[in-house]
Design a protein around this motif. Structure first.
Motif, PDB file in Angstrom:
ATOM      1  N   ALA A 117      -9.718  11.539   3.400  1.00 53.66           N
ATOM      2  CA  ALA A 117     -10.238  12.823   2.932  1.00 53.66           C
ATOM      3  C   ALA A 117     -11.261  13.379   3.916  1.00 53.66           C
ATOM      4  O   ALA A 117     -11.273  14.582   4.206  1.00 53.66           O
ATOM      5  CB  ALA A 117     -10.857  12.662   1.549  1.00 53.66           C
ATOM      6  N   ALA A 118     -12.101  12.493   4.452  1.00 55.64           N
ATOM      7  CA  ALA A 118     -13.090  12.932   5.438  1.00 55.64           C
ATOM      8  C   ALA A 118     -12.422  13.410   6.724  1.00 55.64           C
ATOM      9  O   ALA A 118     -12.990  14.234   7.455  1.00 55.64           O
ATOM     10  CB  ALA A 118     -14.059  11.792   5.743  1.00 55.64           C
ATOM     11  N   ALA A 119     -11.220  12.902   6.989  1.00 54.35           N
ATOM     12  CA  ALA A 119     -10.477  13.314   8.183  1.00 54.35           C
ATOM     13  C   ALA A 119      -9.602  14.529   7.930  1.00 54.35           C
ATOM     14  O   ALA A 119      -8.856  14.951   8.816  1.00 54.35           O
ATOM     15  CB  ALA A 119      -9.614  12.145   8.673  1.00 54.35           C
ATOM     16  N   GLY A 120      -9.663  15.081   6.715  1.00 46.72           N
ATOM     17  CA  GLY A 120      -8.946  16.315   6.426  1.00 46.72           C
ATOM     18  C   GLY A 120      -7.612  16.159   5.752  1.00 46.72           C
ATOM     19  O   GLY A 120      -6.838  17.119   5.662  1.00 46.72           O
ATOM     20  N   THR A 121      -7.299  14.962   5.239  1.00 46.19           N
ATOM     21  CA  THR A 121      -6.013  14.727   4.589  1.00 46.19           C
ATOM     22  C   THR A 121      -6.238  14.423   3.117  1.00 46.19           C
ATOM     23  O   THR A 121      -6.942  13.470   2.772  1.00 46.19           O
ATOM     24  CB  THR A 121      -5.265  13.557   5.257  1.00 46.19           C
ATOM     25  N   THR A 122      -5.636  15.219   2.251  1.00 47.12           N
ATOM     26  CA  THR A 122      -5.728  15.022   0.807  1.00 47.12           C
ATOM     27  C   THR A 122      -4.383  14.539   0.274  1.00 47.12           C
ATOM     28  O   THR A 122      -3.348  15.140   0.572  1.00 47.12           O
ATOM     29  CB  THR A 122      -6.113  16.339   0.099  1.00 47.12           C
ATOM     30  N   LEU A 123      -4.404  13.467  -0.490  1.00 46.46           N
ATOM     31  CA  LEU A 123      -3.176  12.904  -1.050  1.00 46.46           C
ATOM     32  C   LEU A 123      -3.114  13.187  -2.545  1.00 46.46           C
ATOM     33  O   LEU A 123      -4.138  13.185  -3.233  1.00 46.46           O
ATOM     34  CB  LEU A 123      -3.122  11.395  -0.805  1.00 46.46           C
ATOM     35  N   THR A 124      -1.907  13.406  -3.033  1.00 40.36           N
ATOM     36  CA  THR A 124      -1.702  13.628  -4.470  1.00 40.36           C
ATOM     37  C   THR A 124      -0.942  12.487  -5.127  1.00 40.36           C
ATOM     38  O   THR A 124      -0.948  12.363  -6.348  1.00 40.36           O
ATOM     39  CB  THR A 124      -0.940  14.936  -4.716  1.00 40.36           C
ATOM     40  N   ARG A 125      -0.300  11.650  -4.326  1.00 37.35           N
ATOM     41  CA  ARG A 125       0.401  10.475  -4.831  1.00 37.35           C
ATOM     42  C   ARG A 125       0.781   9.608  -3.630  1.00 37.35           C
ATOM     43  O   ARG A 125       0.771  10.085  -2.486  1.00 37.35           O
ATOM     44  CB  ARG A 125       1.647  10.843  -5.644  1.00 37.35           C
ATOM     45  N   VAL A 126       1.109   8.350  -3.872  1.00 34.97           N
ATOM     46  CA  VAL A 126       1.534   7.449  -2.800  1.00 34.97           C
ATOM     47  C   VAL A 126       2.733   6.647  -3.287  1.00 34.97           C
ATOM     48  O   VAL A 126       2.948   6.483  -4.487  1.00 34.97           O
ATOM     49  CB  VAL A 126       0.411   6.482  -2.356  1.00 34.97           C
ATOM     50  N   THR A 127       3.509   6.143  -2.343  1.00 30.88           N
ATOM     51  CA  THR A 127       4.612   5.239  -2.644  1.00 30.88           C
ATOM     52  C   THR A 127       4.223   3.843  -2.181  1.00 30.88           C
ATOM     53  O   THR A 127       3.699   3.676  -1.072  1.00 30.88           O
ATOM     54  CB  THR A 127       5.902   5.689  -1.941  1.00 30.88           C
ATOM     55  N   ALA A 128       4.452   2.846  -3.017  1.00 29.58           N
ATOM     56  CA  ALA A 128       4.053   1.474  -2.705  1.00 29.58           C
ATOM     57  C   ALA A 128       5.192   0.716  -2.032  1.00 29.58           C
ATOM     58  O   ALA A 128       6.345   0.778  -2.479  1.00 29.58           O
ATOM     59  CB  ALA A 128       3.632   0.747  -3.971  1.00 29.58           C
ATOM     60  N   ILE A 129       4.870   0.015  -0.946  1.00 28.68           N
ATOM     61  CA  ILE A 129       5.832  -0.849  -0.272  1.00 28.68           C
ATOM     62  C   ILE A 129       5.119  -2.147   0.099  1.00 28.68           C
ATOM     63  O   ILE A 129       3.909  -2.272  -0.024  1.00 28.68           O
ATOM     64  CB  ILE A 129       6.428  -0.198   0.987  1.00 28.68           C
ATOM     65  N   GLY A 130       5.892  -3.120   0.572  1.00 35.67           N
ATOM     66  CA  GLY A 130       5.318  -4.385   1.007  1.00 35.67           C
ATOM     67  C   GLY A 130       5.398  -5.450  -0.065  1.00 35.67           C
ATOM     68  O   GLY A 130       5.613  -5.173  -1.248  1.00 35.67           O
ATOM     69  N   GLY A 131       5.225  -6.705   0.359  1.00 32.53           N
ATOM     70  CA  GLY A 131       5.380  -7.837  -0.552  1.00 32.53           C
ATOM     71  C   GLY A 131       4.456  -7.798  -1.743  1.00 32.53           C
ATOM     72  O   GLY A 131       4.832  -8.203  -2.853  1.00 32.53           O
ATOM     73  N   GLY A 132       3.230  -7.306  -1.559  1.00 37.74           N
ATOM     74  CA  GLY A 132       2.290  -7.259  -2.664  1.00 37.74           C
ATOM     75  C   GLY A 132       2.681  -6.288  -3.754  1.00 37.74           C
ATOM     76  O   GLY A 132       2.192  -6.387  -4.889  1.00 37.74           O
ATOM     77  N   SER A 133       3.586  -5.345  -3.445  1.00 37.77           N
ATOM     78  CA  SER A 133       3.999  -4.354  -4.445  1.00 37.77           C
ATOM     79  C   SER A 133       4.888  -4.959  -5.521  1.00 37.77           C
ATOM     80  O   SER A 133       5.232  -4.276  -6.495  1.00 37.77           O
ATOM     81  CB  SER A 133       4.711  -3.182  -3.766  1.00 37.77           C
TER      82      SER A 133
END
Length: 483
Positions: free
Chosen positions: A382-398
């Motif tokens: 957010a401080a770098a100017g990118t706002t997220l509204t949702r994310v997709t989870a990947i990887g073994g921990g998911s």
């Protein structure tokens, strides 16, 4: 058919995909990490070749006809590794890996030179390649004098596959030598570490042709002539290609050995002070930002090793329903941390332990600590100017629903789970192999998978999670002041 090869930290994965992007099969070759001293992390490049041969041989045993039909190969790999070759392309020393922090003093010195942040758009982190070469010069000067080429892990594999010194933009952006806006090597930054462009590989885009499989290997694997090798990508950019995270506004959270909160960008948006990485994407004229956690599932695996239970057993004890934070706080800094602290010296800690703190409480604290580290990355983005509204989870921990609920609640964002399938780095590499071999439209190939399920934040626990995040944030400076 198209083959994706991904050099991870613990193994090489080979994935076979058809022209409809259906996965035909996959196989793995194991790798080990050498840690001869505290903060060191190394691998022998010869082991990458051995593990690749092992994985592709297993694919050939199961799918000989399909492997024979391969037209394109894409490469993905762990980033930042310093693979040093002499004038005969002989390896001079074990590769210094991404999670090696020995060059923290050299990184600090380079980062103090304002040219590095200005040209690369990034802090010079100890895990990046340039400070590792500075360390080699300071500590192994006779070896440094013999360095004729510096390659990243996947590009050393390409040298074996195709006999050429070639890299691409996404991986090279993590060296601290790339002009990330201009997508070219910076002679000025190379000179600052007593190197020049002649010691660097030629650069291409990740979706471009970058070599052709050697005839001897084509014969060994039962392939025809003219198999194209794509430029490929660093592991996170390759995973983004596999997930279809290639357009602005798309993001994923990767719960692997390390943790990554990755956001695609259509423009170059640097903000190094946030400790967010701003790198070239694998596709032309695209970039990405990411916050990086050095120990995500690595933190849980560390705890599992100490306790003598598997990671899945530990998370299984918590059940699926999210619990309120117990008051035990864990900082997942067992290998130092990148975002947001850029601190190679900090180490992990449990705080708030009492006589009631049982095994489940420690596991819960580890999962929450990693979730809060993702929250740190969200704030840095957010401080770098990118706002997220949702994310997709990947990887073994998911695979842990509890962990995903903790991350969704810590972030205050919905977490999407993709439909069943393997959309990771090897799949993204295979997609890049397809694009290079067929001159296909990258954005038409790199589409997002269907969403199978969305995990929403637990609003009933939002306040208690916010309080726990406050404790987590306060703990770092307190611990740092004692070191």
């Amino acid at each position: 058919m198209y083959l994706g090869l991904d050099i991870g930290t613990s193994g090489v994965k080979a994935l076979l995909m058809d022209d409809a992007q259906r996965i035909v099969g996959s196989a793995n070759g194991a790798l080990d990490v050498s840690r001869p001293h505290m903060g060191w992390s190394e691998q022998a490049p010869a082991d990458w070749i051995r593990a690749t041969r092992q994985a592709v041989s297993a694919l050939k045993a199961e799918h000989p006809q399909e492997l024979a039909a391969v037209k394109g190969i894409g490469l993905s790999g762990q980033m930042h590794g310093a693979t040093l070759l002499d004038a005969r392309d002989e390896v001079l020393r074990p590769c210094i890996l991404w999670n090696d922090t020995r060059s923290f003093a050299e990184a600090e010195k380079l980062d103090a030179d304002p040219r590095f942040r200005k040209i690369t758009g990034n802090i010079v982190f100890p895990g990046f390649t340039a400070p590792k070469l500075a360390w080699v010069k300071n500590n192994e000067p006779e070896l440094f004098a013999k360095v004729a080429k510096v390659l990243l892990p996947k590009d050393y594999l390409r040298l074996w596959l195709a006999g050429e010194h070639i890299s691409e933009m996404s991986d090279s952006a993590g060296t601290s030598w790339l002009d990330v806006a201009g997508r070219r090597w910076s002679p000025e930054l190379l000179a600052a570490t007593d190197l020049d462009e002649g010691q660097m590989p030629r650069l291409v885009e990740g979706s471009e042709r970058a070599g052709q499989l050697r005839a001897e290997l084509a014969a060994e694997w039962g392939m025809g002539s003219g198999v194209v090798i794509a430029g490929g990508a660093g592991d996170n950019a390759a995973s983004a290609c596999g997930m279809g995270t290639v357009r602005p506004g798309h993001a994923f959270a990767s719960l692997g050995t390390s943790g990554v909160l990755f956001a695609a960008n259509g423009a170059y948006l640097p903000n190094p002070e946030s400790a967010v990485h701003t790198f070239c994407h694998a596709l032309p004229e695209t970039w990405h930002q990411m916050g990086v956690i050095l120990a995500a599932t690595d933190s849980l695996n560390w705890l599992a090793g100490i306790i003598g239970r598997s990671a899945s057993e530990l998370t299984g004890e918590l059940g699926d329903a999210l619990h309120a934070p117990s008051g035990v706080t864990f900082l997942p800094y067992i290998s130092g941390e990148r975002t947001p602290h850029n601190d190679a010296a900090i180490r992990g800690v449990f705080s708030g332990l009492d006589r009631e703190s049982d095994r489940a409480a420690l596991t819960q604290a580890v999962l929450e600590g990693v979730a809060f580290a993702f929250r740190d990355s969200l704030e840095a983005l957010a401080a770098a100017g990118t706002t997220l509204t949702r994310v997709t989870a990947i990887g073994g921990g998911s695979r842990s629903r509890y962990w995903l609920k903790a991350i969704a609640t810590a972030l205050g964002l919905p977490v999407d789970l993709p439909a069943d399938g393997d959309f990771g780095a090897a799949f993204g590499a295979a997609r890049l192999g397809l694009i290079a071999a067929e001159a296909a439209d990258p954005f038409a190939v790199c589409t997002a998978p269907a969403t199978a399920e969305t995990i929403e934040p637990d609003t009933a626990l939002a306040d208690t999670y916010a309080e726990a995040y406050g404790r987590y944030r306060a703990l770092y400076p307190a611990v740092r002041s004692t070191m």
